[in-house]
Write a protein that holds these residues in place. Structure first.
Motif, mmCIF file in Angstrom:
data_model
loop_
_atom_site.group_PDB
_atom_site.id
_atom_site.type_symbol
_atom_site.label_atom_id
_atom_site.label_comp_id
_atom_site.label_asym_id
_atom_site.label_seq_id
_atom_site.Cartn_x
_atom_site.Cartn_y
_atom_site.Cartn_z
ATOM 1 N N THR A 174 3.962 -14.281 31.645
ATOM 2 C CA THR A 174 3.684 -13.600 31.097
ATOM 3 C C THR A 174 3.755 -11.951 32.187
ATOM 4 O O THR A 174 4.400 -11.945 32.907
ATOM 5 C CB THR A 174 1.868 -13.921 31.309
ATOM 6 N N GLU A 175 3.939 -10.984 30.800
ATOM 7 C CA GLU A 175 4.543 -9.910 31.529
ATOM 8 C C GLU A 175 3.406 -8.946 32.720
ATOM 9 O O GLU A 175 2.147 -9.158 32.353
ATOM 10 C CB GLU A 175 4.920 -8.475 30.199
ATOM 11 N N ASN A 176 3.881 -8.432 33.566
ATOM 12 C CA ASN A 176 3.671 -7.657 34.070
ATOM 13 C C ASN A 176 2.478 -6.520 34.149
ATOM 14 O O ASN A 176 3.409 -5.724 33.967
ATOM 15 C CB ASN A 176 4.135 -7.849 36.237
ATOM 16 N N VAL A 177 1.446 -6.188 33.152
ATOM 17 C CA VAL A 177 1.176 -5.658 32.198
ATOM 18 C C VAL A 177 0.817 -4.196 33.279
ATOM 19 O O VAL A 177 1.547 -2.957 33.238
ATOM 20 C CB VAL A 177 0.242 -5.360 31.477
ATOM 21 N N PRO A 178 0.020 -4.307 34.758
ATOM 22 C CA PRO A 178 -0.153 -3.282 35.297
ATOM 23 C C PRO A 178 1.729 -2.386 35.837
ATOM 24 O O PRO A 178 1.328 -1.470 35.712
ATOM 25 C CB PRO A 178 -1.881 -3.581 36.265
ATOM 26 N N GLY A 179 1.751 -3.209 36.461
ATOM 27 C CA GLY A 179 3.394 -2.910 37.015
ATOM 28 C C GLY A 179 4.133 -1.790 35.904
ATOM 29 O O GLY A 179 4.812 -1.179 36.500
ATOM 30 N N ILE A 180 4.448 -3.314 34.542
ATOM 31 C CA ILE A 180 4.842 -2.066 33.896
ATOM 32 C C ILE A 180 4.639 -1.494 33.361
ATOM 33 O O ILE A 180 5.097 0.328 33.430
ATOM 34 C CB ILE A 180 5.553 -3.111 32.788
ATOM 35 N N VAL A 181 3.378 -0.958 33.153
ATOM 36 C CA VAL A 181 2.569 0.432 32.462
ATOM 37 C C VAL A 181 2.940 1.782 33.990
ATOM 38 O O VAL A 181 3.511 2.113 33.867
ATOM 39 C CB VAL A 181 1.634 0.365 32.626
ATOM 40 N N GLY A 182 3.407 0.712 35.317
ATOM 41 C CA GLY A 182 3.214 1.577 36.595
ATOM 42 C C GLY A 182 4.825 2.273 36.291
ATOM 43 O O GLY A 182 4.578 3.303 36.487
ATOM 44 N N PHE A 187 -7.677 -7.653 22.362
ATOM 45 C CA PHE A 187 -7.369 -7.185 23.683
ATOM 46 C C PHE A 187 -5.894 -7.773 23.828
ATOM 47 O O PHE A 187 -5.113 -6.629 25.281
ATOM 48 C CB PHE A 187 -8.076 -8.451 25.151
ATOM 49 N N GLY A 188 -5.155 -8.624 23.513
ATOM 50 C CA GLY A 188 -4.152 -8.918 23.962
ATOM 51 C C GLY A 188 -2.965 -7.631 23.119
ATOM 52 O O GLY A 188 -1.568 -6.779 23.765
ATOM 53 N N LEU A 189 -3.739 -7.223 21.676
ATOM 54 C CA LEU A 189 -2.958 -6.223 21.218
ATOM 55 C C LEU A 189 -3.068 -4.509 22.031
ATOM 56 O O LEU A 189 -1.806 -3.977 22.179
ATOM 57 C CB LEU A 189 -3.528 -5.307 19.865
ATOM 58 N N GLN A 190 -3.759 -4.208 23.199
ATOM 59 C CA GLN A 190 -3.870 -3.337 23.594
ATOM 60 C C GLN A 190 -2.798 -3.360 24.799
ATOM 61 O O GLN A 190 -2.192 -2.565 25.322
ATOM 62 C CB GLN A 190 -5.206 -3.185 24.389
ATOM 63 N N ALA A 191 -2.561 -4.666 25.911
ATOM 64 C CA ALA A 191 -1.591 -4.852 26.244
ATOM 65 C C ALA A 191 -0.246 -4.827 25.783
ATOM 66 O O ALA A 191 1.242 -3.884 26.628
ATOM 67 C CB ALA A 191 -1.899 -6.070 27.183
ATOM 68 N N ARG A 192 -0.060 -5.022 24.481
ATOM 69 C CA ARG A 192 1.386 -5.469 24.057
ATOM 70 C C ARG A 192 1.859 -3.500 23.536
ATOM 71 O O ARG A 192 2.628 -3.398 24.076
ATOM 72 C CB ARG A 192 1.171 -5.992 22.549
ATOM 73 N N LYS A 193 0.339 -2.699 23.172
ATOM 74 C CA LYS A 193 0.901 -1.388 23.117
ATOM 75 C C LYS A 193 1.369 -0.107 24.593
ATOM 76 O O LYS A 193 2.566 0.084 24.520
ATOM 77 C CB LYS A 193 -0.412 -0.772 22.588
ATOM 78 N N ALA A 194 0.805 -0.970 25.581
ATOM 79 C CA ALA A 194 1.050 -0.258 26.516
ATOM 80 C C ALA A 194 2.888 -1.553 27.576
ATOM 81 O O ALA A 194 2.938 0.069 27.720
ATOM 82 C CB ALA A 194 -0.108 -0.900 27.924
ATOM 83 N N VAL A 195 2.913 -2.317 27.112
ATOM 84 C CA VAL A 195 4.155 -2.733 27.248
ATOM 85 C C VAL A 195 4.889 -2.053 26.514
ATOM 86 O O VAL A 195 6.199 -1.768 26.391
ATOM 87 C CB VAL A 195 4.217 -4.284 26.890
ATOM 88 N N THR A 196 4.836 -2.215 25.263
ATOM 89 C CA THR A 196 5.810 -1.249 24.159
ATOM 90 C C THR A 196 5.761 0.229 24.545
ATOM 91 O O THR A 196 6.991 0.745 24.602
ATOM 92 C CB THR A 196 4.994 -1.104 22.438
ATOM 93 N N GLU A 197 4.781 0.879 25.157
ATOM 94 C CA GLU A 197 5.096 2.308 25.638
ATOM 95 C C GLU A 197 5.874 2.532 26.910
ATOM 96 O O GLU A 197 6.247 3.368 27.018
ATOM 97 C CB GLU A 197 3.726 2.821 25.537
#
Length: 400
Positions: free
Chosen positions: A239-247, A40-50
């Motif tokens: 902790t990174e704001n993953v949805p916001g960063i993806v947006g 689950f963490g790796l999925q989020a990390r991948k999205a932040v990296t992209e």
């Protein structure tokens, strides 16, 4: 009632593709903490990296040079305090301009309270910083220059590349607030000579509450504001704001892909609106540079009118505009940007900012011009700024 949104410099609606990308990280199996090493963490990390790669590509940077923040204000503060503190042994002099966003001006003034020397440069009648003024202000103690790329209130595009070259030649760290220009006009950190550069998501059809700071590799800079964890390569804890960063990443990707086409459309709409206002109304001036301005940005000052009355009257007709920066619109004082440009106090009270977006049309512009006529006539007829003869009542204006 027909509703038209002409306040895109304040914020923009979230693009449907951005919302869709974010939704994936608010539901299902994509909710993980990017610092966790399980699936689950790796999925989020991948999205932040992209997302980091997309933001970096949009400004010509390396992904490792991008630090995600809570928005443009935090990015500005991180840049200014981080550079000032890291370079304090070399010098304590900071240069900025009188028309910067409060996020920059207040951060610089705060440094002044900490013993730094600050220089706030004047601007010309278009709200533009003169490169020669920057050069004259530099001393052997100058370690940071911070100048915005484009002004949020009048749309003027600053000679940032020339200032960046000047800073580079003298070994001075150069920060650019690109919150208003990012995604609207080309922003390339190498071409601008920027060592630090701030961007925000909600100005480019991304979500609110997320932004980024570019930190050029090798730039003397220190994390000074947010402590508590090792996130963002120890440059910004939390902790990174993953949805916001993806947006933000998706919004940056879309902005880069559509910029040329959008600029052609928005420039045509902007010029149509400016021409219409200047041709239809007396006692109105265009504020900001007539040519070197953002493609979606038109701003005016109307004589004998209070900007707040004009804004509220247009809102009643279904048109959303601004009387200046959204961050200062609650103030009864005229815009400090307009005053710095030399616009008289009583005239600065009648400011209007019209900023268009991707969904606006020629019909929207024409409706705005149609509605403006009777609105301006009515407000001027009852305004305390005019006497019975229609001449300005200067005593009233000065008293305010």
């Amino acid at each position: 009632m027909r509703r038209i949104y002409f306040d895109h410099s304040a914020t923009t609606p979230v693009h449907p593709e951005v919302a869709e990308a974010m939704y994936r990280f608010l539901t299902g199996d994509n909710f993980g903490n990017p610092s966790s090493i399980h699936y689950f963490g790796l999925q989020a990390r991948k999205a932040v990296t992209e997302a980091r790669e997309k933001v970096a590509q949009a400004i010509g940077a390396s992904p490792s040079e991008i630090v995600f923040t809570s928005g443009g204000t935090e990015a500005d503060n991180m840049a200014i305090h981080g550079a000032a503190v890291a370079n304090r042994k070399r010098g304590n002099h900071v240069i900025t301009s009188a028309v910067e966003h409060h996020a920059v001006l207040d951060a610089v003034k705060n440094l002044g309270k900490q013993g730094f020397e600050i220089t706030i440069l004047p601007v010309d009648e278009y709200g533009m910083v003169r490169v020669e003024d920057v050069e004259k202000a530099i001393t052997d103690k100058t370690t940071l220059i911070t100048i915005m790329h484009a002004n949020n209130e009048v749309g003027t595009i600053m000679p940032v590349a020339e200032i960046g070259k000047l800073a580079r030649e003298r070994g001075i760290v150069f920060h650019v607030d690109a919150v208003q220009s990012f995604g609207k006009i080309p922003v390339n950190v190498d071409e601008l000579g920027a060592d630090l550069l701030s961007v925000s998501g909600h100005k480019i059809y991304g979500p609110k509450g997320v932004g980024a700071l570019y930190v050029r590799k090798g730039t003397p800079w220190r994390q000074t504001l947010v402590f508590g964890g090792g996130q963002e390569r120890r440059r910004r804890a939390g902790t990174e704001n993953v949805p916001g960063i993806v947006g933000l990443g998706k919004a940056a990707e879309l902005a880069l892909a559509n910029m040329e086409e959008e600029n052609r459309k928005l420039t045509a709409l902007r010029d149509r609106l400016i021409e219409g206002v200047l041709n239809r109304f007396e006692d109105v001036i265009l504020t900001g540079h007539p040519e070197k301005r953002l493609p979606n940005h038109a701003s005016f000052c109307f004589k004998y009118i209070e900007g707040e009355s004009l804004l509220l009257s247009l809102d009643m007709k279904g048109i959303a505009v601004s009387s200046g920066s959204a961050c200062t619109s609650g103030s009864l004082e005229p815009s400090y940007v307009l005053l710095a440009m030399g616009i008289p106090y009583e005239l600065a009270h009648g400011s209007l900012r019209v900023t268009m977006g991707k969904d606006n049309t020629e019909e929207d512009v024409d409706y705005f011009l149609e509605v403006m006529g009777p609105v301006v006539e009515r407000i001027r007829a009852i305004s305390p700024l005019t006497g019975k003869t229609g001449e300005p009542s200067l005593g009233t204006a000065v008293a305010r």
